[in-house]
Design an enzyme around this catalytic site. Structure first.
Site: not given
Ligand code: THU
Length: 129
Positions: A43, A45, A54, A56, A87, A90
Site C-alpha cells: 500500500n 498512502e 492498496c 492489491e 476492500c 480491490c
Molecule cells: N489496505 C490494503 O492495502 N489492502 C487491503 O486489503 C486493505 C487495506 C491498506 C489501505 C490503507 O493504506 C491501509 O491499508 C489502511 O486501511
C-alpha cells in the site's frame, strides 16, 4: 500453509516496503500468475487520503506490466493480529483477472488464516457478459 510459503514471504517483503505513515497499517500482496511468475505490491498512502492505493492494486499493476493477466493465487498479508481482507474496490480488481479456480489467501502475522474462492469474495459481481 506450506504450499504458499513463497507467496507469504514475498508478501511480507512487500509489506515491509509499504508507505503507510497515516494509517501505520502496512499491507503486502503477492500474486502467482498463470505463467508461474510472482508479482508483489504494497500500500502507498498519500497526504490526500483517498489518493492512497492498496497493496492489491500495486500487485495487479505489476502483474499486468509483467505481461500476465490471469491470477492463479493471490495472498494478502498484514503484520497484524486482525484478519485482513481486500476492500470492495480491490475485490472488483481481483475479479477482473480471476476465474473459478483462483484462490484468495488471507494472512496475518500468525500465518494464512483463510482460503476463499473469488466467488465468495464478491458474489453477484459485475462481469462482462
Ligand atoms: N489496505 C490494503 O492495502 N489492502 C487491503 O486489503 C486493505 C487495506 C491498506 C489501505 C490503507 O493504506 C491501509 O491499508 C489502511 O486501511
Amino acid at each position: 500453509m506450506e504450499e504458499v510459503s513463497d507467496l507469504v514471504n514475498a508478501a511480507i517483503k512487500a509489506a515491509n516496503n509499504a508507505y503507510a505513515p497515516y494509517s501505520k497499517f502496512k499491507v503486502g500482496c503477492a500474486i502467482r500468475a498463470s505463467s508461474g511468475k510472482i508479482y508483489t505490491g504494497c500500500n502507498v498512502e498519500n497526504v490526500s487520503y483517498p489518493v492512497g492505493t492498496c497493496a492489491e492494486a500495486g500487485a495487479i499493476a505489476a502483474m499486468v506490466n509483467g505481461g500476465d493477466n490471469k491470477i492463479d493465487e493471490i495472498l494478502v498479508y498484514a503484520d497484524s493480529g486482525i484478519l485482513i481482507s481486500p476492500c470492495g474496490a480491490c475485490r472488483q480488481r481481483i475479479v477482473e483477472f480471476s476465474d473459478k479456480n483462483t484462490r484468495v489467501y488471507l494472512s496475518n502475522k500468525d500465518g494464512v488464516q483463510k482460503i476463499i474462492e473469488v466467488e465468495d469474495l464478491l458474489p453477484y459481481c459485475f462481469r462482462e457478459f
